[in-house]
Design an enzyme around this catalytic site. Structure first.
Site, short mmCIF file in Angstrom:
data_model
loop_
_atom_site.label_atom_id
_atom_site.label_comp_id
_atom_site.label_asym_id
_atom_site.label_seq_id
_atom_site.Cartn_x
_atom_site.Cartn_y
_atom_site.Cartn_z
CG HIS A 45 -7.12 -21.27 14.80
ND1 HIS A 45 -7.77 -22.38 14.34
CD2 HIS A 45 -8.13 -20.11 15.32
CE1 HIS A 45 -9.17 -22.10 14.64
NE2 HIS A 45 -9.41 -20.96 15.21
CG ASP A 104 -0.63 -0.12 2.51
OD1 ASP A 104 0.76 -0.13 2.78
OD2 ASP A 104 -1.19 -0.51 3.30
CB SER A 105 -0.01 4.45 -1.51
OG SER A 105 -0.78 4.99 -0.45
N GLY A 106 1.39 3.92 1.80
CA GLY A 106 1.79 4.72 3.01
C GLY A 106 0.93 5.82 3.43
N GLY A 107 -0.11 6.16 2.38
CA GLY A 107 -0.92 7.35 2.82
C GLY A 107 -1.67 7.34 3.96
CG PHE A 108 -4.19 3.96 6.27
CD1 PHE A 108 -5.43 4.37 6.87
CD2 PHE A 108 -3.88 2.81 7.34
CE1 PHE A 108 -6.28 4.02 8.00
CE2 PHE A 108 -4.36 2.45 8.33
CZ PHE A 108 -5.56 2.98 8.78
CB CYS A 134 -6.78 -27.12 14.89
SG CYS A 134 -7.45 -25.62 15.46
CG ASP A 168 -5.39 -5.24 3.35
OD1 ASP A 168 -4.84 -4.88 4.51
OD2 ASP A 168 -5.91 -4.61 2.33
ZN ZN Z 1 -7.23 -24.37 13.90
#
Ligand code: ZN
Length: 421
Positions: free
Chosen positions: A370, A100-104, A339, A298
């Protein structure tokens, strides 16, 4: 794979395999120089080029297809990453990547905004003293004070693209201005104009560096526009007519508005390009996202929450604290390594509470695997259901098991929850 052998003829492309009847949803394949991403898909967040407490083998084992790193956090290492053959080779991941651009991140210094913020959080934002904010938006980019060094810094579309093209992920994000829920319509009009100007600069600079590392690097335009239909539709048309390889769907908005916002954007965007919904991974966000035409997702939440003992399961999420004497697995029938190895809730709770650093690190790994597998599997199952024309049935079954109510009831509850505040 050696560093010079690429897949898909070194190119980026997208194909749609199946469309959902009466909705914008679809299943497809994103082809990148480092491999394919079968969509809908969740991308694991590895901010610094690795998912915390997890090895690349772990990531492959849980079925991760792509990793998202952060252009801002990797900016100082970008020359070294370029010399190492780009993010996939440098990190040892050797599979599809996105930055991502880094703007956030930079804007977050300014107003503490989240992706989907609650009205409570909004009040804090409104009450914050502007002088305490660390970032300031200008016409050419964002001036900010680095929280670690205290130094004055600047990042704009040109800088962001140069950094991202050195990092060399398969997919990059255009530099944008993220507004917060506290910003009104007029401010959003102004911010959107800047985001659209910056989209053009991003495209121009990106095209100069597109093949710098020997393979094609794709660029997604990012759609903002807050919660307003006219802004969302007009920016989708405008960016949709530009030569981007795909689109990122961004912004801060209430959870209940997610579906409409995605619908407005995706009805206008060209159908044949992939769309990434930025920063969301709750099961209901993924379902709403898929139905309304988002292809990839994401979020840091699955792994971050795992480290704090919040565990996902098909029967709803729970906190490990409540399971002092429990022989139950985190989730019966789960195919994650944790698990499958038979770790019980009480064993994991004991590791979570341990003072031993190594034990805790092992807990972080086991719990992250998990929760990430839960989110990856949800997308895999949604994709399979979509391909077999049974997405709505799958969502209904999942909702009754996870939310203990029908999907419709869950949606109605969401609407009521957000409007009450
Ligand atoms: Zn699991």
């Amino acid at each position: 794979m050696s560093q010079t052998e690429y897949q898909n003829n070194n190119k980026f492309s997208f194909e749609i395999e199946k469309r959902m009847d009466g909705h914008l949803g679809r299943a497809g394949i994103i082809h990148t120089p480092h491999g394919d991403i079968q969509t809908p898909a969740f991308m694991c967040v590895g901010t610094h080029g690795e998912v915390r407490f997890m090895s690349m083998e772990n990531l492959h084992e849980i079925g991760a297809q792509a990793m998202l790193a952060n252009g801002y956090h990797l900016r100082l290492q970008s020359p070294e990453i370029a010399a190492g053959g780009g993010l996939a080779a440098w990190s040892g991941w050797n599979s599809p990547t996105l930055t991502d651009s880094g703007g956030f991140q930079v804007m977050s210094l300014g107003s503490g905004i989240g992706k989907v913020v609650s009205m409570e959080r909004e009040k804090e934002v409104l009450n914050a003293d502007p002088k305490e904010r660390l970032a300031k938006v200008t016409e050419t980019g964002i001036e900010f004070t680095d929280p670690f060094t205290g130094k004055e810094e600047f990042i704009g579309p040109k800088e962001s693209m140069e950094i991202q093209c050195r990092i060399g992920a398969d997919i990059h994000m255009a530099f944008d201005e993220l507004t917060s829920l506290a910003d009104d319509y007029d401010y959003n009009v102004e911010a959107l104009r800047r985001t659209e100007d910056w989209a053009q600069v991003s495209l121009n600079v990106h095209n100069q560096h597109r093949y710098d590392l020997g393979y094609e690097q794709a660029l997604y335009g990012v759609l903002q526009g807050g919660r307003w239909e006219d802004l969302r539709r007009s920016t989708a048309r405008k960016l949709g007519s530009m030569d981007f390889d795909g689109y990122g769907l961004g912004g801060a908005f209430l959870k209940k508005d997610l579906g409409s916002i995605l619908k407005w954007c995706n009805e206008e965007l060209p159908e044949n390009k992939p769309r990434h919904l930025l920063g969301l991974s709750r099961p209901d966000d993924i379902f709403v996202g898929i139905e309304n035409g988002a292809d990839t997702f994401d979020c840091v939440a699955p792994s971050r929450e795992a480290r704090h003992g919040r565990i996902e399961s098909r029967n709803g999420h729970f906190h490990l604290n409540k399971f002092k004497d429990s022989d139950l697995l985190l989730e019966e029938g789960c195919d994650c390594p944790t698990c499958k190895a038979g770790y019980t809730r009480s064993k994991l709770r004991e590791m979570y509470k341990s003072d031993d650093r190594e034990v805790r690190a092992k807990f972080f790994e086991l719990a992250s695997m998990h929760n990430l597998r839960f989110t990856l599997r949800l997308c895999e199952e949604a994709r399979a259901a979509l391909l077999e024309d049974r997405f709505e049935e799958f969502r209904e079954d999942f909702s009754r098991s996870y939310y203990k109510k029908s999907w419709q009831e869950h949606l109605l509850e969401l609407q009521a929850r957000d409007t009450k505040k």
